[in-house]
Design an enzyme around this catalytic site. Structure first.
Site, PDB file in Angstrom:
ATOM      1  N   HIS A  21       2.855  -2.456  -8.422  1.00  0.00           N
ATOM      2  CA  HIS A  21       3.439  -2.250  -7.096  1.00  0.00           C
ATOM      3  C   HIS A  21       3.343  -3.527  -6.252  1.00  0.00           C
ATOM      4  O   HIS A  21       4.349  -3.999  -5.703  1.00  0.00           O
ATOM      5  CB  HIS A  21       2.698  -1.102  -6.412  1.00  0.00           C
ATOM      6  CG  HIS A  21       3.190  -0.777  -5.036  1.00  0.00           C
ATOM      7  ND1 HIS A  21       3.974   0.326  -4.769  1.00  0.00           N
ATOM      8  CD2 HIS A  21       3.005  -1.395  -3.831  1.00  0.00           C
ATOM      9  CE1 HIS A  21       4.258   0.364  -3.479  1.00  0.00           C
ATOM     10  NE2 HIS A  21       3.669  -0.663  -2.885  1.00  0.00           N
ATOM     11  N   GLU A  22       2.146  -4.088  -6.152  1.00  0.00           N
ATOM     12  CA  GLU A  22       1.955  -5.273  -5.314  1.00  0.00           C
ATOM     13  C   GLU A  22       2.605  -6.501  -5.923  1.00  0.00           C
ATOM     14  O   GLU A  22       3.165  -7.342  -5.209  1.00  0.00           O
ATOM     15  CB  GLU A  22       0.456  -5.512  -5.077  1.00  0.00           C
ATOM     16  CG  GLU A  22      -0.216  -4.434  -4.259  1.00  0.00           C
ATOM     17  CD  GLU A  22       0.417  -4.249  -2.885  1.00  0.00           C
ATOM     18  OE1 GLU A  22       0.936  -5.243  -2.319  1.00  0.00           O
ATOM     19  OE2 GLU A  22       0.422  -3.115  -2.381  1.00  0.00           O
ATOM     20  N   HIS A  25       6.243  -6.589  -4.990  1.00  0.00           N
ATOM     21  CA  HIS A  25       6.462  -7.128  -3.640  1.00  0.00           C
ATOM     22  C   HIS A  25       6.494  -8.655  -3.680  1.00  0.00           C
ATOM     23  O   HIS A  25       7.410  -9.286  -3.138  1.00  0.00           O
ATOM     24  CB  HIS A  25       5.323  -6.693  -2.707  1.00  0.00           C
ATOM     25  CG  HIS A  25       5.392  -5.272  -2.262  1.00  0.00           C
ATOM     26  ND1 HIS A  25       6.543  -4.674  -1.815  1.00  0.00           N
ATOM     27  CD2 HIS A  25       4.414  -4.317  -2.172  1.00  0.00           C
ATOM     28  CE1 HIS A  25       6.295  -3.416  -1.473  1.00  0.00           C
ATOM     29  NE2 HIS A  25       5.013  -3.172  -1.692  1.00  0.00           N
TER      30      HIS A  25
END
Length: 216
Positions: A21-22, A25
């Protein structure tokens, strides 16, 4: 022993899902012209770089959690208003892709032959669906707030940003209520969309998944 295996696997899946997820980003921000995450060593699949201890603990007690946010400098983007939305959406999108993969594995894994593996895949699917939908809530500091701002005019986005000073405390208060008073507010809000997404990803295997994931 099986209980220990379960918690070890559960922890690995949480760390893996939060890391993807990170990383997503940071990768999208890098593609769009911002190298802040890469410069600070956050453009990596090393979970230690992204770990937020409290966010991981919340997964065990509340069923939702988070990682350490990847730093992004919107001034490096060609169109900050639009590109910040893309960066924010990348995290939940990555979890939905993982959910699609785990959903496929659930469908091709007969529970009667390997119940433990089937259960672990069900939880891996559930974790990624939970991460995606929870983070898409339009409440700062969740990703959904930045997505919402990117969908409206810059003038309207500036008005919405005024509430960012308060919504973080509101979200924390809801977490504390859920934990200490067992109110189940967050799960109550998200149970329906989560159930829909899990059913969408598992199709004919969904009745078996519901027997494993009691939150649905």
């Amino acid at each position: 022993m099986e209980s220990l295996q379960f918690y070890l696997f559960f922890t690995v899946i949480i760390l893996f899902s939060l890391t993807v997820h990170e990383y997503s980003h940071g990768r999208v921000a890098y593609i769009l012209g911002d190298n802040t995450a890469k410069r600070l060593g956050r453009l990596t699949f090393n979970p230690i770089k992204h770990l937020d201890f409290f966010g991981v603990i919340c997964f065990y007690f509340l069923g939702f959690g988070w990682a350490k946010p990847v730093p992004v400098n919107g001034r490096n983007f060609e169109n900050p208003h639009r590109d910040m939305m893309y960066v924010a959406a990348a995290g939940p999108a990555s979890n939905l892709i993982l959910a699609l993969i785990f959903g496929f594995l659930v469908r091709v894994t007969p529970p009667e032959q390997n119940l433990f593996l089937f259960a672990m895949l069900c939880y891996a699917l559930y974790i990624n669906v939970a991460l995606a939908i929870f983070n898409l809530l339009p409440i700062f500091p969740l990703d959904g707030a930045s997505v919402l701002k990117g969908l409206v005019s810059p003038k309207m986005a500036a008005k919405l940003a005024v509430f960012d000073h308060y919504t973080g405390f509101v979200l924390l208060g809801i977490f504390l209520l859920d934990y200490f008073a067992q109110t189940g507010i967050i799960l109550g809000i998200l149970r329906l969309p989560m159930g829909f997404m899990v059913e969408f990803f598992t199709q004919e295997a969904f009745p078996y998944v519901k027997q494993i994931i009691r939150f649905l």
